[in-house]
Design a protein around this motif. Structure first.
Motif, PDB file in Angstrom:
ATOM      1  N   GLY A 110      -8.745   0.323   2.892  1.00  0.00           N
ATOM      2  CA  GLY A 110      -9.381  -0.951   3.489  1.00  0.00           C
ATOM      3  C   GLY A 110      -8.498  -1.609   4.386  1.00  0.00           C
ATOM      4  N   LEU A 111      -7.578  -1.164   5.169  1.00  0.00           N
ATOM      5  CA  LEU A 111      -6.892  -1.876   6.091  1.00  0.00           C
ATOM      6  C   LEU A 111      -7.366  -1.636   7.446  1.00  0.00           C
ATOM      7  CD1 LEU A 111      -3.215  -0.979   4.939  1.00  0.00           C
ATOM      8  CD2 LEU A 111      -4.581  -2.754   4.054  1.00  0.00           C
ATOM      9  N   GLN A 112      -7.260  -2.933   8.126  1.00  0.00           N
ATOM     10  CA  GLN A 112      -7.756  -3.000   9.596  1.00  0.00           C
ATOM     11  C   GLN A 112      -6.509  -2.552  10.528  1.00  0.00           C
ATOM     12  OE1 GLN A 112      -9.419  -6.785  10.441  1.00  0.00           O
ATOM     13  NE2 GLN A 112     -10.741  -6.729   8.626  1.00  0.00           N
ATOM     14  N   LYS A 113      -6.844  -1.466  11.420  1.00  0.00           N
ATOM     15  CA  LYS A 113      -5.660  -1.093  12.082  1.00  0.00           C
ATOM     16  C   LYS A 113      -5.763  -1.519  13.667  1.00  0.00           C
ATOM     17  CE  LYS A 113      -7.612   3.562  13.237  1.00  0.00           C
ATOM     18  NZ  LYS A 113      -7.493   4.908  13.415  1.00  0.00           N
ATOM     19  N   SER A 114      -4.718  -1.873  14.397  1.00  0.00           N
ATOM     20  CA  SER A 114      -4.658  -1.952  15.734  1.00  0.00           C
ATOM     21  C   SER A 114      -3.425  -1.324  16.214  1.00  0.00           C
ATOM     22  CB  SER A 114      -4.653  -3.498  15.754  1.00  0.00           C
ATOM     23  OG  SER A 114      -3.627  -4.086  15.320  1.00  0.00           O
ATOM     24  N   LYS A 115      -3.248  -1.141  17.446  1.00  0.00           N
ATOM     25  CA  LYS A 115      -2.101  -0.738  18.080  1.00  0.00           C
ATOM     26  C   LYS A 115      -1.168  -1.697  18.565  1.00  0.00           C
ATOM     27  CE  LYS A 115      -1.143   3.850  18.122  1.00  0.00           C
ATOM     28  NZ  LYS A 115      -1.365   4.545  19.296  1.00  0.00           N
ATOM     29  N   ARG A 172      -2.417  -6.522   1.081  1.00  0.00           N
ATOM     30  CA  ARG A 172      -1.531  -5.245   1.307  1.00  0.00           C
ATOM     31  C   ARG A 172      -1.663  -5.016   2.809  1.00  0.00           C
ATOM     32  NH1 ARG A 172      -6.119  -4.259  -1.631  1.00  0.00           N
ATOM     33  NH2 ARG A 172      -7.994  -2.810  -0.611  1.00  0.00           N
ATOM     34  N   SER A 173      -0.379  -4.600   3.308  1.00  0.00           N
ATOM     35  CA  SER A 173      -0.248  -4.219   4.752  1.00  0.00           C
ATOM     36  C   SER A 173       0.925  -3.115   5.174  1.00  0.00           C
ATOM     37  CB  SER A 173      -0.020  -5.593   5.634  1.00  0.00           C
ATOM     38  OG  SER A 173      -0.953  -6.551   5.327  1.00  0.00           O
ATOM     39  N   ALA A 174       0.691  -2.778   6.233  1.00  0.00           N
ATOM     40  CA  ALA A 174       1.659  -1.669   6.382  1.00  0.00           C
ATOM     41  C   ALA A 174       1.868  -1.459   8.064  1.00  0.00           C
ATOM     42  CB  ALA A 174       1.343  -0.088   5.909  1.00  0.00           C
ATOM     43  N   VAL A 175       3.026  -0.733   8.424  1.00  0.00           N
ATOM     44  CA  VAL A 175       3.087  -0.330   9.752  1.00  0.00           C
ATOM     45  C   VAL A 175       3.467   1.181   9.681  1.00  0.00           C
ATOM     46  CG1 VAL A 175       4.518  -0.638  11.887  1.00  0.00           C
ATOM     47  CG2 VAL A 175       3.792  -2.579  10.700  1.00  0.00           C
ATOM     48  N   ILE A 176       2.711   1.683  10.603  1.00  0.00           N
ATOM     49  CA  ILE A 176       2.855   3.285  10.654  1.00  0.00           C
ATOM     50  C   ILE A 176       3.207   3.810  11.996  1.00  0.00           C
ATOM     51  CG2 ILE A 176       1.786   5.648  10.292  1.00  0.00           C
ATOM     52  CD1 ILE A 176      -0.076   4.234   8.301  1.00  0.00           C
ATOM     53  N   SER A 177       4.490   4.478  11.936  1.00  0.00           N
ATOM     54  CA  SER A 177       4.911   4.716  13.386  1.00  0.00           C
ATOM     55  C   SER A 177       5.415   6.177  13.097  1.00  0.00           C
ATOM     56  CB  SER A 177       5.949   4.103  13.955  1.00  0.00           C
ATOM     57  OG  SER A 177       7.290   4.081  12.954  1.00  0.00           O
ATOM     58  N   LEU A 178       5.606   6.941  14.476  1.00  0.00           N
ATOM     59  CA  LEU A 178       6.165   8.348  14.570  1.00  0.00           C
ATOM     60  C   LEU A 178       7.605   8.463  13.780  1.00  0.00           C
ATOM     61  CD1 LEU A 178       5.331  11.331  15.422  1.00  0.00           C
ATOM     62  CD2 LEU A 178       6.158  10.604  17.643  1.00  0.00           C
ATOM     63  N   GLY A 179       7.446   9.580  13.120  1.00  0.00           N
ATOM     64  CA  GLY A 179       8.956  10.010  12.623  1.00  0.00           C
ATOM     65  C   GLY A 179       8.762  10.829  11.453  1.00  0.00           C
ATOM     66  N   PRO A 180       9.873  11.090  10.614  1.00  0.00           N
ATOM     67  CA  PRO A 180       9.758  11.851   9.711  1.00  0.00           C
ATOM     68  C   PRO A 180       8.618  11.755   8.724  1.00  0.00           C
ATOM     69  CG  PRO A 180      12.032  11.488   9.804  1.00  0.00           C
ATOM     70  CD  PRO A 180      11.208  10.592  10.955  1.00  0.00           C
ATOM     71  N   SER A 181       7.826  12.561   7.928  1.00  0.00           N
ATOM     72  CA  SER A 181       6.856  12.223   7.301  1.00  0.00           C
ATOM     73  C   SER A 181       7.306  11.970   5.584  1.00  0.00           C
ATOM     74  CB  SER A 181       5.943  13.555   7.043  1.00  0.00           C
ATOM     75  OG  SER A 181       5.074  13.595   8.107  1.00  0.00           O
ATOM     76  N   LEU A 212       0.041  -5.059  -2.547  1.00  0.00           N
ATOM     77  CA  LEU A 212       1.281  -4.261  -2.614  1.00  0.00           C
ATOM     78  C   LEU A 212       2.109  -5.003  -3.536  1.00  0.00           C
ATOM     79  CD1 LEU A 212       2.732  -1.939  -1.470  1.00  0.00           C
ATOM     80  CD2 LEU A 212       3.251  -3.674   0.501  1.00  0.00           C
ATOM     81  N   GLN A 213       2.778  -4.474  -4.471  1.00  0.00           N
ATOM     82  CA  GLN A 213       3.750  -5.134  -5.242  1.00  0.00           C
ATOM     83  C   GLN A 213       5.059  -4.383  -5.586  1.00  0.00           C
ATOM     84  OE1 GLN A 213       4.855  -4.187  -8.730  1.00  0.00           O
ATOM     85  NE2 GLN A 213       5.672  -6.430  -8.653  1.00  0.00           N
TER      86      GLN A 213
END
Length: 278
Positions: A34-39, A51-60, A131-132
Motif C-alpha cells: 500500500g505504498l505510494q511510489k514516485s521517482k 512504513r516507507s522505503a527507497v528502492i534503487s538499482l543494485g544487488p538484489s 515498519l518496526q
C-alpha cells in the motif's frame, strides 16, 4: 550500555533497499504494502503512513541502509553530539524522506545506518503495519553489539545463548519496544529480515489472507517468539527479502536487565517448529 529511552529515542522509519529489478520490487510494495511510489532520480520513493522505503538499482536482497527517525530537531542535535563524542564519523545524507540534517554512520563491518528527522505525511495506511525492526547476520557479533550500544546508545533487551554459553543472538532496543534492531552470529554478513508491527492478532490474520490472495505462502509461523513475546509470521517479496508481520511486541522499562534465552526452537517459536539459521 547507552540507553536512548532517556536521551534520544529512535524508531525505524524506512529502508533503502537495492534490487536488480527495482521496478518490479516497487510494484510489489505499492500493490501489496500500500505504498505510494514516485521517482527521485533513479530511485523509487515508496511513501506510506507508518512504513516507507527507497528502492534503487543494485544487488538484489540487499539493504543499503536502515533509516531511523528521532522525535525532534533537538534530539537529532543531541544524537550528533553523542556520536561525535564517541569518535563516530558522520556522513551528511540527503533523502526525500528526511528533513535537512540527516546523516549516515558506518559500523565496524561497513554496515551503514541512517538517522534523521522524518517528514510528516498525511497518507493513511489501508492496513496497519508499522515498519518496526530489522535484523542482520554477522560474523563479529560482539564487535557490532559493542558499537551499537556503546557508541550509538542502543540497549540490550535479550540475548540467546547456546549450550556452550556462547551468545548467538542479541536484541537491541532504541525506545521502549523490545527491539528495533537485532544481530545473530553466523557465517556471513548479510541482511536477514525486516518486520512490520500490527495492532492485534486479527491484523496478523488479515495480512495472511492478503498474501494468500497472491499465492505467497507463509514460510515461518504463525507463532510466538520467546524474546519480545510477539505473535508473527514471515513471507518473502519478489526478490526473496524476508518480511515479518508481528503483533503484541513487548515493551521494556529502562531498569529491566537483559534476559537470557536458550538457543533452540522454543525460543524462536514457542508454538512449534522454527526456522533456525546456521
Amino acid at each position: 550500555m547507552g540507553n536512548l529511552q532517556t536521551d534520544t529515542p529512535l524508531q525505524l522509519y524506512f529502508l533503502h533497499i537495492t534490487s536488480e529489478k527495482p521496478d518490479r520490487l516497487a510494484d510489489f510494495y505499492e500493490g501489496q504494502m500500500g505504498l505510494q511510489k514516485s521517482k527521485d532520480g533513479d530511485s523509487w520513493v515508496m511513501r506510506g503512513g507508518a512504513r516507507s522505503a527507497v528502492i534503487s538499482l543494485g544487488p538484489s536482497a540487499s539493504l543499503l541502509y536502515p533509516a531511523y527517525a528521532v522525535d525532534s530537531q533537538q534530539s537529532l542535535v543531541k544524537l550528533k553530539e553523542r556520536l561525535r563524542a564517541n569518535g563516530v564519523e558522520l556522513e551528511p545524507l540527503s533523502s526525500p524522506l528526511y528533513r535537512e540534517g540527516a546523516f549516515l554512520v558506518v559500523d565496524p563491518q561497513g554496515r551503514k545506518i541512517a538517522f534523521g528527522e522524518k517528514i510528516s505525511t498525511q497518507i493513511q495506511d489501508a492496513m496497519p503495519a508499522r515498519l518496526q525492526h530489522t535484523v542482520f547476520q554477522t560474523t563479529e557479533l560482539e564487535t557490532v553489539v559493542k558499537f551499537y550500544t556503546d557508541a550509538i546508545g542502543f540497549s540490550v533487551s535479550d540475548e540467546v545463548v547456546n549450550e556452550e554459553g556462547k551468545t548467538m543472538v542479541v536484541f537491541l532496543r532504541s525506545d521502549d519496544e523490545h527491539h528495533s534492531l537485532a544481530f545473530f552470529r553466523g557465517s556471513k554478513n548479510e541482511w536477514d529480515h525486516h518486520c512490520y508491527e500490527t495492532n492485534e492478532w486479527n491484523d496478523i490474520r488479515d495480512w495472511g489472507d492478503s498474501f494468500a490472495k497472491l499465492r505467497i505462502p507463509i514460510f515461518f509461523g504463525p507463532g510466538r517468539h520467546g524474546p519480545g513475546n510477539n505473535l508473527f509470521f514471515m513471507v518473502t517479496d519478489p526478490d526473496g527479502n524476508r518480511l515479518e508481520f508481528s503483533a503484541e511486541l513487548q515493551r521494556v522499562s529502562p531498569e529491566v536487565a537483559p534476559g537470557i534465552w536458550e538457543h533452540g526452537e522454543y525460543t524462536l517459536n514457542s508454538w512449534g517448529s522454527a526456522w533456525i539459521r546456521t
